[in-house]
Scaffold this active site. Structure first.
Site, PDB file in Angstrom:
ATOM      1  N   ASP A  82       1.342   5.480  -4.137  1.00  0.00           N
ATOM      2  CA  ASP A  82       2.149   5.457  -2.915  1.00  0.00           C
ATOM      3  C   ASP A  82       3.482   6.188  -3.084  1.00  0.00           C
ATOM      4  O   ASP A  82       4.074   6.631  -2.101  1.00  0.00           O
ATOM      5  CB  ASP A  82       2.451   4.005  -2.501  1.00  0.00           C
TER       6      ASP A  82
ATOM      7  N   ALA B 139      -1.601   1.955  -9.161  1.00  0.00           N
ATOM      8  CA  ALA B 139      -1.402   3.296  -9.745  1.00  0.00           C
ATOM      9  C   ALA B 139      -0.890   3.180 -11.182  1.00  0.00           C
ATOM     10  O   ALA B 139      -1.450   3.781 -12.103  1.00  0.00           O
ATOM     11  CB  ALA B 139      -0.419   4.092  -8.896  1.00  0.00           C
TER      12      ALA B 139
ATOM     13  N   ARG C  49      -6.574  -7.795  -4.106  1.00  0.00           N
ATOM     14  CA  ARG C  49      -5.653  -6.934  -4.870  1.00  0.00           C
ATOM     15  C   ARG C  49      -5.227  -7.605  -6.178  1.00  0.00           C
ATOM     16  O   ARG C  49      -5.146  -6.949  -7.224  1.00  0.00           O
ATOM     17  CB  ARG C  49      -4.420  -6.590  -4.029  1.00  0.00           C
TER      18      ARG C  49
ATOM     19  N   TYR D 138     -13.457  -8.397   6.101  1.00  0.00           N
ATOM     20  CA  TYR D 138     -14.578  -8.342   5.156  1.00  0.00           C
ATOM     21  C   TYR D 138     -14.466  -9.484   4.156  1.00  0.00           C
ATOM     22  O   TYR D 138     -13.370  -9.998   3.897  1.00  0.00           O
ATOM     23  CB  TYR D 138     -14.655  -6.987   4.437  1.00  0.00           C
TER      24      TYR D 138
HETATM   25  C1  LIG Z   1       2.748  -6.731  -2.705  1.00  0.00           C
HETATM   26  C2  LIG Z   1       1.764  -5.698  -2.230  1.00  0.00           C
HETATM   27  C3  LIG Z   1       0.642  -6.056  -1.517  1.00  0.00           C
HETATM   28  C4  LIG Z   1      -0.278  -5.098  -1.070  1.00  0.00           C
HETATM   29  N1  LIG Z   1      -1.382  -5.500  -0.380  1.00  0.00           N
HETATM   30  C5  LIG Z   1      -2.248  -4.572   0.065  1.00  0.00           C
HETATM   31  C6  LIG Z   1      -3.396  -4.969   0.793  1.00  0.00           C
HETATM   32  O1  LIG Z   1      -3.601  -6.143   1.036  1.00  0.00           O
HETATM   33  N2  LIG Z   1      -4.250  -4.015   1.231  1.00  0.00           N
HETATM   34  C7  LIG Z   1      -4.031  -2.678   0.973  1.00  0.00           C
HETATM   35  O2  LIG Z   1      -4.842  -1.813   1.376  1.00  0.00           O
HETATM   36  N3  LIG Z   1      -2.967  -2.278   0.276  1.00  0.00           N
HETATM   37  C8  LIG Z   1      -2.077  -3.190  -0.173  1.00  0.00           C
HETATM   38  N4  LIG Z   1      -1.001  -2.784  -0.867  1.00  0.00           N
HETATM   39  C9  LIG Z   1      -0.849  -1.352  -1.071  1.00  0.00           C
HETATM   40  C10 LIG Z   1      -1.838  -0.806  -2.008  1.00  0.00           C
HETATM   41  O3  LIG Z   1      -1.965  -1.685  -3.076  1.00  0.00           O
HETATM   42  C11 LIG Z   1      -1.291   0.570  -2.378  1.00  0.00           C
HETATM   43  O4  LIG Z   1      -1.488   1.519  -1.338  1.00  0.00           O
HETATM   44  C12 LIG Z   1      -2.017   1.145  -3.535  1.00  0.00           C
HETATM   45  O5  LIG Z   1      -2.504   0.170  -4.357  1.00  0.00           O
HETATM   46  C13 LIG Z   1      -1.093   2.092  -4.271  1.00  0.00           C
HETATM   47  O6  LIG Z   1      -0.407   1.331  -5.200  1.00  0.00           O
HETATM   48  P1  LIG Z   1       0.815   1.805  -6.029  1.00  0.00           P
HETATM   49  O7  LIG Z   1       0.578   1.299  -7.385  1.00  0.00           O
HETATM   50  O8  LIG Z   1       1.093   3.241  -5.800  1.00  0.00           O
HETATM   51  O9  LIG Z   1       2.027   1.033  -5.328  1.00  0.00           O
HETATM   52  P2  LIG Z   1       2.336  -0.531  -5.250  1.00  0.00           P
HETATM   53  O10 LIG Z   1       1.096  -1.316  -5.195  1.00  0.00           O
HETATM   54  O11 LIG Z   1       3.334  -0.667  -4.167  1.00  0.00           O
HETATM   55  O12 LIG Z   1       3.044  -0.853  -6.657  1.00  0.00           O
HETATM   56  C14 LIG Z   1       4.349  -0.425  -6.978  1.00  0.00           C
HETATM   57  C15 LIG Z   1       4.905  -1.335  -8.056  1.00  0.00           C
HETATM   58  O13 LIG Z   1       6.154  -0.818  -8.495  1.00  0.00           O
HETATM   59  C16 LIG Z   1       7.070  -1.878  -8.653  1.00  0.00           C
HETATM   60  N5  LIG Z   1       8.417  -1.309  -8.541  1.00  0.00           N
HETATM   61  C17 LIG Z   1       8.978  -0.707  -7.474  1.00  0.00           C
HETATM   62  N6  LIG Z   1      10.231  -0.289  -7.761  1.00  0.00           N
HETATM   63  C18 LIG Z   1      10.460  -0.621  -9.040  1.00  0.00           C
HETATM   64  C19 LIG Z   1      11.586  -0.441  -9.926  1.00  0.00           C
HETATM   65  N7  LIG Z   1      12.712   0.175  -9.528  1.00  0.00           N
HETATM   66  N8  LIG Z   1      11.493  -0.888 -11.196  1.00  0.00           N
HETATM   67  C20 LIG Z   1      10.353  -1.511 -11.621  1.00  0.00           C
HETATM   68  N9  LIG Z   1       9.275  -1.710 -10.832  1.00  0.00           N
HETATM   69  C21 LIG Z   1       9.324  -1.266  -9.570  1.00  0.00           C
HETATM   70  C22 LIG Z   1       6.709  -2.838  -7.531  1.00  0.00           C
HETATM   71  O14 LIG Z   1       7.172  -4.144  -7.771  1.00  0.00           O
HETATM   72  C23 LIG Z   1       5.181  -2.756  -7.537  1.00  0.00           C
HETATM   73  O15 LIG Z   1       4.610  -3.675  -8.421  1.00  0.00           O
HETATM   74  C24 LIG Z   1      -0.055  -3.727  -1.338  1.00  0.00           C
HETATM   75  C25 LIG Z   1       1.085  -3.355  -2.069  1.00  0.00           C
HETATM   76  C26 LIG Z   1       1.991  -4.340  -2.511  1.00  0.00           C
HETATM   77  C27 LIG Z   1       3.216  -3.971  -3.321  1.00  0.00           C
END
Ligand SMILES: Cc1cc2nc3c(=O)[nH]c(=O)nc-3n(C[C@H](O)[C@H](O)[C@H](O)COP(=O)(O)OP(=O)(O)OC[C@H]3O[C@@H](n4cnc5c(N)ncnc54)[C@H](O)[C@@H]3O)c2cc1C
Length: 377
Positions: free
Chosen positions: A276, A17, A106, A194
């Site tokens: 998320d 995101a 990812r 997959y």
């Molecule tokens: C390590 C990991 C592995 C994943 N693997 C899968 C997978 O294999 N398959 C799948 O379907 N989905 C996976 N997901 C979830 C999927 O990537 C998410 O549903 C989707 O990509 C939404 O991503 P996001 O960017 O909202 O959140 P996220 O991918 O969770 O990213 C959030 C980011 O914010 C950072 N963060 C959090 N709090 C703080 C803070 N206070 N200060 C600075 N940085 C902060 C975290 O370190 C992380 O990098 C994974 C997520 C993570 C974190």
């Protein structure tokens, strides 16, 4: 595009995101800083499925050629029973020939988005854990399921454990692997697999289990437990699981979609939630990363068209109903994959019949999901 040149924007979190938003906003001229607590953009996570609704955004960001090179195509989604007999097939290549469905690690997606964000002028600060709101016109909470920004807008919420846990594993992919996402369904459990582009096969295996406490992605698991839980499965499953030498385990929690996604400027900087942080989902529609990409594009597009307060309100109005529908659909699939006894036999017979008689109909049911074009909203 230079429409957002007046804005300084801090994004918390360099996940899918945050990095997609950084790219979309910096390409429009905004001054973007991404703050990520991890010291490096590590090789974490496993496979992700990207459907056409996200790929339209990647295209609009100019990232399709790199995405194509880093990912593998998905031509079909196939559902099997415990013995490995086909129950139903969604023939994506045949029924949606103009759409692109891709399978990617990812870590490759993160790499690609980080490069693109930097090239567009965004700054990414690693090893920076955010504890207080940064100074900026707009702070975007892209900080995932344990967001610090979400409680500022919504108060404290308690997620609810679904009584399901999931193992994730990667194994070497076999030569000539079908370009398909395959789901093997048994009573109280299912396994999805997959191939990825990196010579790897992604495996996610979900079982119902009452005892689990922590939410997170990287708890180490024991491959022997995974093999034992799926010992009654046939088809390719035993061969795949025999190759698993490292596995991680996570508990599946259900959260409500956030009630409040944004705050206009006034009492501190303006705030917005994406990915998320706003709408964690169970993985059963494969739309977690996809929704994050849709959010990122639409937030940038809203900011380009309106003043800050109106843009943020419009963003939530556009996104909340769609994300709610996807999260609800994922919750429903959690039940459908794990049916037991006579209900299971009837449901599988029904799926087999529909799949055989009107194969296009199965895919038509997902038109609302895949036809959505964030770049045209
Ligand atoms: C390590 C990991 C592995 C994943 N693997 C899968 C997978 O294999 N398959 C799948 O379907 N989905 C996976 N997901 C979830 C999927 O990537 C998410 O549903 C989707 O990509 C939404 O991503 P996001 O960017 O909202 O959140 P996220 O991918 O969770 O990213 C959030 C980011 O914010 C950072 N963060 C959090 N709090 C703080 C803070 N206070 N200060 C600075 N940085 C902060 C975290 O370190 C992380 O990098 C994974 C997520 C993570 C974190």
């Amino acid at each position: 595009m230079t429409g957002l040149g007046a804005y300084s924007i801090s994004i918390i979190g360099a996940g899918v995101a945050g990095l997609t938003a950084a790219c979309a906003l910096a390409q429009r001229g905004a001054h973007v800083t991404v703050l990520e607590r991890a010291p490096a953009l590590q090789d974490v996570g496993a496979g992700l499925q990207l459907s056409p609704n996200a790929i339209r955004v990647m295209d609009a960001l100019g990232l399709w050629p790199r995405l194509e090179a880093a990912s593998a195509p998905s031509h079909r989604v196939e559902l099997f029973d415990t013995a490995g007999r086909l129950v139903s097939r969604l023939d994506l290549a045949k029924h949606r020939p103009n759409d692109r469905f891709r399978l990617i690690h990812r870590a490759r997606l993160i790499e690609l988005l980080a490069d693109a964000a930097r090239s567009a002028g965004a700054r990414i600060e690693l090893g920076h854990e955010v504890t207080d709101l940064p100074e900026a016109d707009l702070v975007i909470g892209a900080d995932g399921v344990k967001s610090r920004i979400r409680p500022l807008l919504n108060g404290t919420e308690t997620p609810f454990f679904t009584r399901q846990t999931a193992w994730r594993a990667l194994i070497p992919v076999e030569p000539g692997a079908a370009p398909a996402a395959q789901v093997f369904m048994g009573p109280g459990r299912h396994l999805v697999s997959y191939p990825l582009a990196d010579g790897l096969r992604n495996i996610v295996a979900v079982v119902e289990r009452p005892d689990w406490h922590d939410e997170g992605w990287s708890h180490p698991g024991d491959p022997a437990d995974l093999r034992a839980a799926f010992a009654r499965f046939g088809g390719p499953v035993p061969g795949w699981l025999a190759q698993v030498d490292q596995v991680s385990l996570w508990g599946l929690f259900r959260h409500p979609v956030a009630q409040h996604w944004q705050r206009p400027p006034g009492d501190g900087p303006a705030l917005a939630l994406i990915g998320d942080a706003a709408h964690p989902t169970l993985p059963f529609m494969a739309q977690g990363a996809v929704m994050a990409i849709e959010d990122a594009w639409l937030l940038a597009a809203c900011l380009e068209r309106d003043d800050l307060a109106a843009a943020l309100a419009q963003f939530q109005t556009l996104r909340a109903p769609r994300c709610q529908r996807i999260v609800d659909a994922a919750n429903g699939n959690a039940r459908n994959y794990h049916l037991r006894g006579p209900t299971r036999a009837v449901a599988h017979a029904g799926l087999r019949a529909v799949s055989k008689l009107t194969p296009g109909l199965m895919i038509e049911r997902f038109a609302w999901l895949y036809d959505y074009d964030p770049t045209a909203v």
